[in-house]
Scaffold this active site. Structure first.
Site, PDB file in Angstrom:
ATOM      1  CG  ASP A   1      -2.393  -0.236   0.787  1.00 47.17           C
ATOM      2  OD1 ASP A   1      -2.610  -0.664  -0.364  1.00 47.17           O
ATOM      3  OD2 ASP A   1      -3.295   0.027   1.597  1.00 47.17           O
TER       4      ASP A   1
ATOM      5  CG  ASP B   1     -10.074  -8.202  12.070  1.00 47.62           C
ATOM      6  OD1 ASP B   1     -10.825  -7.288  12.464  1.00 47.62           O
ATOM      7  OD2 ASP B   1      -8.965  -8.433  12.584  1.00 47.62           O
TER       8      ASP B   1
END
Length: 772
Positions: free
Chosen positions: A151, A480
């Protein structure tokens, strides 16, 4: 006869289950948990009965009411804990049975995410990648692919991966040939290993020793190249043609980059897995959704390139420690009893080179050994963001095969359209294949690069269901938990895989700032999930989330909300000492047995849990300290962060935890594990709470207290509680006297001193007015 028996044994092996669930007997634990719950309910009953007869002025009655409110909250949380721990379940997996039963293993895509080459050094990421490339997958290496999401769009990361691919051509065959168990080179070649280790079969031949030295020299050369590249200007790294795509690149404003670093072109069963580098497109005006956005890009890119039916995702610092973990995880995913309703297999997060006695309380051994086994027994463990094996069709929004798609909150094959998955026809074709449990994609990876770049663009998700119903769920920094809860709300279960040796090992943050910032990020994301549309209550009422699983999700999602009643309860003894009142029964009152017994039984039993997990009393105490420090500092800031987001004042920010690679915890450093500080405002609440306790105790010793009303003055119980708070915040007390990073900055002390002064005056002025 011998042939018949041999055939029967083979048939038995083929029919034997690939895994077993084992319930643990925990009758003593249940009895203790219920005893503590009864004591807490008794204390609330005592409060309720005595609230009208509680003598003193209005402020003292309010103190009694505030204490009862906090204790009601603690009782509610304990009910959630008892529900979670009621049944303890563990999984036993049998990978050898899997190999006997499955002649051909399914394809698997493995994802590694990294976001900052400074906070997450490339050498750590490289070791994780090398360990994954060397995973045991007998004769099926051509069915494996490792995808790395960068990223930061860093040429250094790409350079490190390119060099790692060259080293992997030596490392992976070496591991397979000699059955090496530790397949992260930095651990295998650790300086703590004084003698070259033997091969897996115990061989210590001159040939192995020579090969070992050669591989070790090559790994040291790899480390040197990466370190040398880190020190050099970026322009020197970009000189080669491969790095032209990184020229004049802004990490927050750049087109997508997808590069095939290594391709198993011959589809050799004993070759190396594919290795693909991805840096998704980023533009200033497009929200990139942090790690969740990176994961969804990985899912799409892998979907058009390899389209494996199973996916593994790990953080860049979580290297594969058990080379057979993929086989272990496939056992519940492929077993006929569970393959239709098991969505993912979660492995525990464990750590290497943890400091002795876990001084920062962030290794969570007891949490995973006991509480996680309780969660496993309900609907399965949470998705924890790393060390998780996913079924691709589940991530694409499919329902379990035993669920009627026409019922509520359902999704059927007929609902799949371009508007759900985006505008790539090639990707949609492969999505349809994946949802039908048909794996496979283009055999020639370069031919799928154009489609991969398309699905990695930042505008690809607009007008689609990505982040809402498909892929990882957006809206929280703990994507998550939200994703796992969304999956389980559709009726899926999850499985837990905790083999020996551990599946993955990572590095836990050290120091106060890193530990608290990590806890702040976690607690912020958890509360975001609670206040979002995809919360457990909604998932239970409108979906298929089990009621007890709902309670378990609520237990973890309210982590940072606990900071408010815990902070108030920690301030009560100081308030009562300063105001010369009491919030607990007097020592001579028989009712004092209730809170004293609850406190004693709880602490003795939690200490015994640490002993059962092979930990020390010091580790238990360190966790107790850090739990209170996290509550007063990290969790409290998490509440404020979410509150500001809800009010529309500011948005949450994903803070990357700094990764530090170490090889030994036997460093001759007297300050190893000592709490550290910086100028972050996150340390202000803890420092203020400590100063308030010290001020209260000082006033008590000096006798500067107002006259109590009747026999309602502060007593021994309040003094004991205040001293206990001081002990919990002992690292802060040392910080008041420390220097450098071990000392609390003066700015923080000044702010805390001002706040504690305001609190003391607040306690004193109402008392003076009421007793005048």
């Amino acid at each position: 006869m011998g042939d018949f028996n041999s055939s029967s044994m083979e048939d038995d092996d083929m029919a034997a289950p690939l895994f077993e669930r084992q319930l643990r007997k925990n009758y003593v634990q249940r009895a203790v948990d219920i005893t503590i719950l009864l004591l807490m309910v008794s204390l609330l009953s005592y409060r309720l009965v005595c609230i009208r007869s509680h003598g003193g002025d209005g402020w003292e009655v309010k103190t009694w009411q505030v204490a009862m409110g906090c204790e009601a909250w603690f009782t509610f949380v304990w009910v959630l804990v008892v529900s979670t721990k009621w049944n303890l379940l563990r999984y036993l997996t049998f990978p050898q049975r899997l190999l006997q039963r499955k002649r051909e293993l399914p394809a698997m895509d493995m994802f590694v995410t990294t976001a900052d080459p400074e906070l997450e050094p490339p050498v750590i990421m490289v070791n994780t990648v090398l360990s994954l490339m060397a995973v045991d997958y007998p004769g099926m290496a051509h069915k494996l692919a490792v995808y790395v999401s960068d990223d930061a769009c860093s040429p250094l990361t790409f350079f490190a991966l390119s060099e790692a691919a060259k080293f992997a051509q030596l490392w992976v065959p070496f591991c397979r040939k000699h059955n090496i168990q530790v397949r992260a080179p930095f651990r295998y070649f650790s300086p703590t290993a004084e003698q070259p280790p033997s091969a897996g079969g115990g061989s210590n031949s001159p040939e192995f020793q020579q090969e070992w030295k050669h591989i070790k020299n090559e790994y040291e050369n790899l480390n040197w190249k990466i370190e040398d590249a880190r020190k050099k200007p970026v322009s020197s790294i970009l000189s080669a043609g491969e790095f032209a795509a990184f020229a004049n690149m802004d990490r927050g404003n750049h087109p997508p980059i997808v590069k095939i670093i290594w391709e198993n072109k011959e589809t050799a069963p004993d070759g190396l897995p594919h290795l693909i580098y991805i840096s998704r497109e980023k533009r200033p005006k497009h929200h990139h959704h942090y790690k969740a956005g990176a994961m969804n890009t990985l899912i799409r890119v892998s979907g058009v390139m390899t389209n494996a039916p199973f996916m593994l995702n790990v953080d860049c610092d979580m290297y594969m420690h058990n080379p057979q973990i993929a086989l272990h995880a496939l056992c519940p995913l492929l077993d006929p009893r569970s393959q239709n309703d098991t969505a993912y297999v979660q492995c525990p997060q464990k750590f290497y080179d943890g400091l002795k006695d876990d001084p920062f309380g962030n290794q969570h051994v007891v949490l995973q050994e006991i509480l996680m086994q309780g969660i496993v027994s309900i609907q399965g463990p949470f998705y924890c963001g790393t060390g998780c094996f996913h079924r691709r069709r589940v991530i694409y929004g499919a329902l379990p095969k035993n669920v009627d798609s026409k019922k509520k909150n359902a999704r059927s094959m007929d609902e799949i359209s371009l508007s759900d998955f985006g505008s790539s026809e090639q990707f949609l074709k492969l999505v349809t294949r994946a949802l039908k449990d048909e794996s496979g994609a283009e055999k020639d990876l370069p031919s799928s690069l154009e489609a991969a770049l398309h699905v990695a663009s930042c505008g690809y998700e607009y007008g689609t269901s990505w982040g809402k119903k498909i892929g990882l769920i957006y809206g929280s920094t703990t994507e998550d938990i939200s994703t796992g809860m969304t999956i389980q709300s559709k009726g899926w279960r999850s499985a837990y895989c905790s083999p020996d040796p551990p599946a993955f090992l990572g590095c836990a943050p050290t120091g106060g700032p890193a530990s608290l910032n990590q806890m702040k990020r976690w607690s912020t994301g958890l509360l975001e999930s609670l206040v979002s549309k995809s919360n457990p209550i909604r998932a239970t009422l409108l979906g298929r989330l089990h009621f007890r699983q709902c309670l378990t999700y609520i237990w973890i999602l309210i982590w940072n909300i606990r900071s408010i009643p815990e902070l108030i309860y920690a301030l009560l003894p100081a308030y009562c000492i300063i105001n010369n009142s009491h919030f607990l029964p007097k020592v001579h009152d028989p009712a004092i047995i209730i809170p004293a017994s609850a406190f004693a039984i709880y602490n003795i039993y939690t200490l015994s849990e640490y002993f059962r997990c092979g930990l020390s009393a010091r580790a238990w105490w360190n966790y107790q300290q850090m739990a209170r420090i996290n509550s007063a500092c990290a969790w409290l800031f998490g509440v404020l962060t979410v509150l500001l987001k809800v009010l529309g004042i500011s948005d949450t920010v994903f803070e990357i935890t700094k990764k530090e690679q170490s090889t030994s915890n036997d460093q001759p450093d007297a300050d190893l594990g000592r709490f550290t500080f910086d100028e972050s405002p996150i340390f202000v609440p803890g420092t203020t709470l400590l100063l308030v306790q010290l001020a209260a105790l000082a006033l008590l010793m000096l006798g500067i207290q107002p006259s109590p009303g009747g026999a309602n003055g502060s007593g021994l119980a309040e003094v004991a509680c205040s001293l206990l708070v001081v002990l919990y915040f002992w690292p802060f007390l040392r910080g008041l006297l420390g220097k450098g990073k071990y000392g609390i900055p003066l700015k923080t002390i000044y702010k805390s001193a001002a706040l504690s002064t305001v609190f003391v005056l607040f306690c004193r002025f109402p008392s003076v007015g009421l007793h005048r």
